[in-house]
Motif scaffolding. Structure first.
Motif, mmCIF file in Angstrom:
data_model
loop_
_atom_site.group_PDB
_atom_site.id
_atom_site.type_symbol
_atom_site.label_atom_id
_atom_site.label_comp_id
_atom_site.label_asym_id
_atom_site.label_seq_id
_atom_site.Cartn_x
_atom_site.Cartn_y
_atom_site.Cartn_z
ATOM 1 N N CYS A 147 0.837 -1.194 -0.182
ATOM 2 C CA CYS A 147 -0.437 -0.342 0.062
ATOM 3 C C CYS A 147 0.567 1.645 -0.122
ATOM 4 O O CYS A 147 1.517 1.159 1.282
ATOM 5 C CB CYS A 147 -0.938 -0.256 1.120
ATOM 6 S SG CYS A 147 -2.213 1.833 1.324
ATOM 7 N N CYS B 225 0.106 3.873 5.530
ATOM 8 C CA CYS B 225 1.185 2.886 4.968
ATOM 9 C C CYS B 225 2.293 4.161 5.002
ATOM 10 O O CYS B 225 3.751 3.538 4.965
ATOM 11 C CB CYS B 225 0.921 2.559 4.061
ATOM 12 S SG CYS B 225 -0.675 1.125 4.572
ATOM 13 N N CYS C 274 -4.911 2.414 -1.340
ATOM 14 C CA CYS C 274 -5.323 2.228 0.019
ATOM 15 C C CYS C 274 -6.200 0.955 0.085
ATOM 16 O O CYS C 274 -7.160 1.105 -0.607
ATOM 17 C CB CYS C 274 -5.836 3.054 0.881
ATOM 18 S SG CYS C 274 -7.110 2.821 2.392
ATOM 19 N N CYS D 119 -5.437 0.780 7.461
ATOM 20 C CA CYS D 119 -4.792 1.793 7.322
ATOM 21 C C CYS D 119 -4.085 1.426 9.021
ATOM 22 O O CYS D 119 -3.337 2.146 9.443
ATOM 23 C CB CYS D 119 -6.076 3.035 7.640
ATOM 24 S SG CYS D 119 -6.360 3.438 6.036
HETATM 25 S S1 FES Z 1 -2.939 4.026 3.670
HETATM 26 FE FE1 FES Z 1 -2.566 1.418 4.105
HETATM 27 S S2 FES Z 1 -4.441 0.834 3.978
HETATM 28 FE FE2 FES Z 1 -5.384 2.504 3.777
#
Ligand code: FES
Length: 161
Positions: free
Chosen positions: A84, A89, A125, A129
């Motif tokens: 991600c 992330c 994403c 998160c």
């Molecule tokens: S920012 Fe990586 S899973 Fe949502």
């Protein structure tokens, strides 16, 4: 005529889904997803298959498959690492994981390792998160990832092949 065929199990699932979805447009996504689960990617031949099954033109299926980034349009490695790259992330260390993948496997996003074992993708994403940073390995989520954990996962994959 396509040479692609679902496995018997996937054919049953396709028949089950056909009853569940209202029309052929709605069936395109689950139908192609079944293809990808079976083959690891969606080949031009499989697109012709899907067009035949759903009464679409191959061009319609191709347009659909290329719109969604989750469909692999060429063969990928045995292990598909999806990292991600979205904010949570990134803030929690995705950049270090990307660097580690490049250093240990030698591949950048969009590439497959020379031995065909690993394919690396950066994705948006994944809705995990709270467990950032996360990776998915062959669609299985691994949250709160660290370089050390990733090192072990990669080693396990290498040992299995
Ligand atoms: S920012 Fe990586 S899973 Fe949502």
């Amino acid at each position: 005529m396509s040479k692609f065929k679902y496995t018997d199990e996937n054919e049953k699932e396709f028949q089950r889904l056909l009853k569940k979805y209202p029309n052929s447009d709605a069936m395109m996504l689950p139908g192609l997803w079944l293809v990808q689960e079976q083959e690891g990617w969606v080949s031009p031949d499989a697109m012709i298959f899907m067009a035949d099954r759903l009464g679409k033109s191959p061009v319609e299926v191709h347009s659909f498959a290329t719109f969604y980034t989750m469909f692999n349009l060429k063969p990928i490695g045995t292990y598909h690492i999806e990292l991600c790259k979205t904010l949570s992330c990134m803030l929690m260390g995705a950049h270090e994981l990307k660097k580690f993948i490049k250093e240990t496997i030698g591949i950048e996003p969009g590439q497959t390792s020379e031995d065909g074992k690993f394919h690396f993708s950066e994705v948006e994403c994944q809705g995990a998160c709270g467990g950032a940073p996360m990776i998915a390995l062959n669609n299985e989520y691994h949250e709160k990832m660290s370089v050390e954990k990733l090192k072990n996962i990669i080693q396990e994959c290498k040992n299995e092949c």
